[in-house]
Write an enzyme that holds these catalytic residues in place. Structure first.
Site, PDB file in Angstrom:
ATOM      1  N   ILE A  67      -2.917  -6.297 -29.736  1.00 62.53           N
ATOM      2  CA  ILE A  67      -2.193  -5.591 -28.675  1.00 62.53           C
ATOM      3  C   ILE A  67      -2.574  -4.129 -28.834  1.00 62.53           C
ATOM      4  O   ILE A  67      -2.543  -3.571 -29.936  1.00 62.53           O
ATOM      5  CB  ILE A  67      -0.661  -5.786 -28.777  1.00 62.53           C
ATOM      6  CG1 ILE A  67       0.056  -5.018 -27.645  1.00 62.53           C
ATOM      7  CG2 ILE A  67      -0.107  -5.427 -30.134  1.00 62.53           C
ATOM      8  CD1 ILE A  67       1.551  -5.338 -27.544  1.00 62.53           C
ATOM      9  N   SER A  68      -3.024  -3.510 -27.754  1.00 64.68           N
ATOM     10  CA  SER A  68      -3.589  -2.168 -27.829  1.00 64.68           C
ATOM     11  C   SER A  68      -2.566  -1.133 -28.283  1.00 64.68           C
ATOM     12  O   SER A  68      -1.360  -1.286 -28.061  1.00 64.68           O
ATOM     13  CB  SER A  68      -4.160  -1.741 -26.474  1.00 64.68           C
ATOM     14  OG  SER A  68      -5.272  -2.532 -26.129  1.00 64.68           O
ATOM     15  N   GLN A  69      -3.070  -0.080 -28.896  1.00 65.91           N
ATOM     16  CA  GLN A  69      -2.253   1.068 -29.283  1.00 65.91           C
ATOM     17  C   GLN A  69      -1.599   1.654 -28.029  1.00 65.91           C
ATOM     18  O   GLN A  69      -2.258   1.804 -26.994  1.00 65.91           O
ATOM     19  CB  GLN A  69      -3.168   2.092 -29.942  1.00 65.91           C
ATOM     20  CG  GLN A  69      -2.496   3.356 -30.403  1.00 65.91           C
ATOM     21  CD  GLN A  69      -3.504   4.336 -30.997  1.00 65.91           C
ATOM     22  OE1 GLN A  69      -4.699   4.033 -31.080  1.00 65.91           O
ATOM     23  NE2 GLN A  69      -3.036   5.489 -31.387  1.00 65.91           N
TER      24      GLN A  69
END
EC number: 2.1.1.77
Length: 218
Positions: A67-69
């Site tokens: 899950i992206s930053q």
């Protein structure tokens, strides 16, 4: 993955702090910040890891994906300049967090995920949260021709080049945001389609994404 949707004052307070952190890091679009403040990021985590949900970090979601930053999500979202009603193609659904941010911004989202395990998980989680984009499972590097043309296209994996097929699915006046580079680091690139044959490209900051895999990528 836990599908227990609980959002109380503790999580809402953590989101508020995250929004202030992103503002301090240079995110200026209040619509993007408001969307970050609304979407419960901990819903994408197993309950064991909920304390990690509002840190400004990427986090593994299985099958070699993350899950992206939050900063990266906000950065790409800001570059898209979403207007309510925009038709947006998202390449790489992943956890679905970026999808939810786009929908909070008022976009009609077409989103495609290559990995079937992640796709099957996400099509359960997002409707449970009240988000119902148009889901597809397949090779995102080829886009989704049936929904084209799109006002905006966002690619959430690192590509070796800007796929020509995605450029052709963009409306004139539309914006494509894509990280381009090698398999380790990429530069964020925005492309504006000026006419049928002309495009303007701007190369921005350095990021690190998982690789975009497919016929038009790695």
């Amino acid at each position: 993955m836990a599908y227990k949707f609980v959002d109380n004052y503790r999580e809402r307070g953590a989101r508020k702090k995250l929004v202030e952190l992103l503002r301090s890091r240079g995110i200026e679009d209040e619509n993007v910040l408001n969307a970050i403040g609304k979407v419960p990021r901990h819903f994408f985590f197993d309950e064991t890891f909920w304390k990690q949900a509002y840190k400004d970090i990427a986090f593994p979601i299985g099958d070699g994906q993350t899950i992206s930053q939050p900063y990266t999500v906000a950065y790409q979202s800001e570059l898209l300049h979403i207007k309510k009603g925009d038709k947006v193609l998202e390449i790489g659904t992943g956890s679905g967090y970026q999808t939810c941010i786009l929908m909070e911004l008022g976009a009609q989202v077409y989103t495609i995920e290559r990995q079937e395990n992640i796709y099957n998980r996400t099509i359960q989680v997002l409707p449970g949260m009240g988000y119902r984009p148009k889901f597809y499972c397949g090779d995102g590097s080829r886009g989704i021709a049936e929904g084209a043309p799109y006002d905006k296209i966002i690619v959430t994996a690192g590509a070796p080049m800007v796929p020509e097929i995605l450029l052709k699915q963009l409306k004139i006046g539309g914006i494509l945001v894509i990280p381009v580079g090698d398999e380790h680091t990429q530069k964020m690139v925005t492309v504006l389609r000026v006419s049928e044959t002309d495009y303007e490209k701007i190369v921005l900051d350095t990021f690190r994404f998982v690789p975009l895999v497919g016929d038009q990528a790695w």
